[in-house]
Design a protein around this motif. Structure first.
Motif: not given
Length: 451
Positions: A272-300
């Motif tokens: 696909t040409g996607l680097t591992v940094s792009a994949i890491g950023a993508l899964v982080a964004v998706l996870t935080l979006a899915a967590a909703g109000k718990n996103a800040l707790e995950l980041l902590k």
């Protein structure tokens, strides 16, 4: 010359402080990084250009950092931001999976599938530890596996120590199989331009062969303890159901889909040409979006200390590279081996394994990457062969002692908290032979396949 002296002194001091654990390792690496920028690159080399190259912040803004158009670019010296971004993204994803109870559900589901037979749990948990560690940090794998193992041991009346030891070893073994399985592999892959598929087809094959060998080994040395477990048919009704582990059903489904997406993207990133940094950023964004109000707790909950440790480490290694110290070390290894590929491979794999048994394998691997690049260029040995050799040595060598890898420390600490003390003597008696066996198998496979 003065720059080289400063660089070596700072590096040795960093290693001593990391090994002795007098100060937290992220503090040590950051202080040493500042000293490297000031004393080595500033006072010693008088080079602002070297400082900029080592900090390497400009790499983030290059298109190749996110999309490599089918070709993985090589990272320069200094901070490997691709590794940093990828590890951060995977940490966020794993915290999201833990929050909804994914790991405990998986362990309980497998235990139920094998009808709670002790020997069957022993083998399947080894397999589970290996597979999970191919995609997820081994610390997380052991944290949940060890906890569930102890819970099951009390219900089924068996000694959990043999299982925990075998799970620790298999987590380190599984981590060696892929590019994202263990931090040294992430550094090697992003620094030298290797893909997930490259690792899977090379270190993955060695890990698979080694796994077949370690199953009978661990079963043989622990057969008495396993045989002492409950052999009676277990009533499922008295045991917790896998579903009871799920804390958020909707979040569980979404987290499972994100994990599946991450695996697919990692396996296909060379295409696909996607680097591992792009994949890491993508899964982080998706996870935080899915967590909703718990996103800040995950980041902590993200392990920022480890991320800062990586940043400081890359700067210190960059100082060694900028001053030419690592080229001298490469020349020394090349001189001892006489440029012979087989002898060079043997030195690297056994040196890596021995060092990783007692010191953190992350700084060791980061230090060795410029060295194997120099060896390859000077003596014509295939760089990929040296890369697979370094990966297997650092990943497997850490299994030999209780302090050799983070997964070991976590597994022993988890057992200790529940009253199961694993002493150095017991650990080394069981794990050193397995480590030696796997390192030897890896070396022989490298000889037969590549040299």
């Amino acid at each position: 010359m003065i720059a080289q002296i400063f660089a070596v002194a700072i590096f040795i001091a960093m290693f001593i402080f990391i090994v002795t654990e007098i100060v937290e390792r992220h503090v040590v690496s950051l202080v040493c990084a500042v000293l490297t920028l000031v004393l080595v690159l500033g006072v010693g080399l008088h080079s602002m250009e070297a400082v900029i190259e080592t900090i390497n912040i400009q790499s983030i803004f290059k298109p190749g950092f996110w999309y490599a158009a089918g070709e993985q670019g090589e990272a320069g010296s200094g901070i490997n931001w691709e590794t940093i971004v990828f590890i951060f993204g995977m940490m966020v994803m794993v915290e999201g999976m833990a929050r909804v109870g994914f790991f405990r559900w998986l362990c309980m589901r497998i235990a139920r599938l094998v009808r709670y037979k002790v020997t069957a749990i022993f083998v399947t948990f080894m397999f589970l530890s290996t597979i999970l560690a191919m995609f997820i940090d081994s610390i997380t794998v052991i944290l949940f596996l060890a906890a569930v193992t102890i819970e099951l041991s009390r219900l089924l009346k068996f000694n959990p120590v043999p299982m925990i030891l075998s799970e620790i070893f298999c987590a380190n073994l599984g981590g060696s199989a892929t590019m994202c399985g263990d931090p040294p592999n992430i550094i090697i892959g992003t620094s030298l331009g290797y893909s997930f598929g490259d690792f899977l087809g090379n270190t993955g094959m060695m890990a698979a062969i080694a796994f077949v060998a370690v199953i009978p080994y661990f079963y043989f040395i622990f057969r008495k303890e396993l045989g002492a477990g409950s052999s009676e048919e277990v009533d499922d009704a008295v045991l917790p159901t896998p579903e009871s582990a799920i804390r958020d059903k909707q979040g569980f489904i979404i987290s499972s889909m994100i994990f599946g997406c991450a695996v697919v993207l990692l396996v296909t990133h060379a295409q696909t040409g996607l680097t591992v940094s792009a994949i890491g950023a993508l899964v982080a964004v998706l996870t935080l979006a899915a967590a909703g109000k718990n996103a800040l707790e995950l980041l902590k909950k993200v392990d920022y200390k480890t991320i800062l440790f990586f940043v400081g480490l890359f700067v210190v290694i960059g100082g060694l590279e900028q001053t030419g110290v690592l080229e001298r070390i490469a020349g020394f290894i090349g001189g001892i081996s006489g440029g012979n590929g087989m002898l060079m491979t043997a030195i690297i794999i056994w040196l890596s394994a021995a060092a990783s048994a007692f010191v953190d394998n992350i700084p060791f691997a980061a230090t060795m990457i410029p060295i194997i690049k120099s060896l390859s260029a000077a003596y014509g040995v295939d760089l990929s062969v040296l890369a697979w050799t370094l990966a297997m040595g650092t990943d497997i060598g850490g299994s030999a002692t209780p302090i050799g890898a983070s997964a070991n420390v976590v597994g022993i600490a988890t057992a200790s908290r529940e009253g199961y003390i694993i002493k150095w003597g017991l650990y080394c008696r069981k794990m050193v032979p397995a480590t030696l066996m796997v390192v030897l198998i890896s070396m022989l496979v490298i000889y037969v396949r590549y040299l």
